[in-house]
Design a protein around this motif. Structure first.
Motif, short mmCIF file in Angstrom:
data_model
loop_
_atom_site.label_atom_id
_atom_site.label_comp_id
_atom_site.label_asym_id
_atom_site.label_seq_id
_atom_site.Cartn_x
_atom_site.Cartn_y
_atom_site.Cartn_z
N ARG A 1 0.84 -1.20 0.00
CA ARG A 1 0.00 0.00 0.00
C ARG A 1 0.88 1.25 0.00
N ALA A 2 0.48 2.27 -0.73
CA ALA A 2 1.22 3.52 -0.78
C ALA A 2 0.99 4.31 0.50
N ALA A 3 1.78 5.36 0.70
CA ALA A 3 1.69 6.15 1.93
C ALA A 3 0.34 6.83 2.08
N ASN A 4 -0.32 7.13 0.96
CA ASN A 4 -1.63 7.80 1.02
C ASN A 4 -2.79 6.83 1.22
N GLY A 5 -2.48 5.55 1.40
CA GLY A 5 -3.51 4.56 1.67
C GLY A 5 -4.05 3.84 0.46
N SER A 6 -3.70 4.29 -0.74
CA SER A 6 -4.19 3.65 -1.96
C SER A 6 -3.18 2.62 -2.45
#
Length: 236
Positions: free
Chosen positions: A118-123
């Motif tokens: 998962r990316a840092a922005n949650g997506s």
């Protein structure tokens, strides 16, 4: 003189080995070894003697330096052997480290499974290859198809100027239109799907390309487990 003596001893040793091979040709073995193995042993011992003699001459009187050099190379060889023996587990560890540092990096696991962190922005940003072009798509299970921006469509080799934007679609910015296309090849990690139905968004309508159900529905399954997206490749 010592070099000449060593050379004569080595020649005599090789000669004796050849005589033994010839004498036991009919029996097919020497001291429990077949003729090929015995011949390899003779060559190996000869090479060892040559290397040993060379090392002795090089480090004679400098035994401490010679032992350090030998120990250094032994450590190097041992390290390379360990890396080679455990290359698959080490590669998996390296892939996981890279996936945490690079969002969208696909980690291939056993059984055709691909994992993405998962990316840092949650997506979930999914690194894919579309028609040979590297493209990052955002996971969107609500999208019925793979959707490409204009720039990504061009990168994938599509001629966007001649497309017909006649498919109504809903986006976060409202209702717009897109063009229907078929992608020759979509690859995520070890998973490759061909002839994938997709849409190309109208100019300015979409900021990011989407990985939708026209690709995901072909898989054996997919799930989000903690901070990882797991894609299971279809059985071939």
């Amino acid at each position: 003189m010592r070099g000449d003596r060593f050379l004569w001893v080595l020649l005599i040793f090789l000669f004796v080995g050849v005589v033994i091979l010839v004498a036991n040709h009919d029996q097919g073995e020497v001291m429990g070894l077949d003729l090929g193995q015995f011949g390899q042993l003779i060559v190996l011992l000869s090479l060892t003697a040559v290397i040993g003699a060379g090392a002795w001459r090089m480090f004679h009187g400098r035994m401490a330096a010679g032992l350090k050099a030998a120990l250094f190379w032994m450590v190097i060889v041992l390290g390379l052997a360990v890396v080679y023996a455990y290359r698959d587990p080490l590669r998996q560890v390296a892939d996981r480290v890279i996936s945490e540092a690079i969002p969208g990096y696909a980690v291939n696991s056993e059984g055709g499974t691909v994992e993405i962190a998962r990316a840092a922005n949650g997506s979930f940003a999914v690194g894919a290859t579309i028609n040979g072009a590297g493209i990052t798509l955002m996971l969107d299970t609500g999208a019925s198809a793979v959707v490409l921006t204009q720039d990504h469509a061009r990168a994938a080799g599509l001629t966007v100027d001649t497309l017909r934007y006649d498919v109504p679609v809903d986006t976060a910015n409202g209702r717009t239109r897109a063009a229907s296309v078929v992608l020759d090849r979509v690859t995520v990690g070890s998973i490759t799907e061909r002839n994938v139905r997709a849409l190309v968004s109208a100019p300015g309508a979409l900021r990011s390309s989407l990985l939708g159900m026209s690709f995901l529905s072909r898989l054996d399954g997919f799930e989000i487990r903690g901070d990882r997206l797991i894609l299971r490749g279809p059985a071939r």
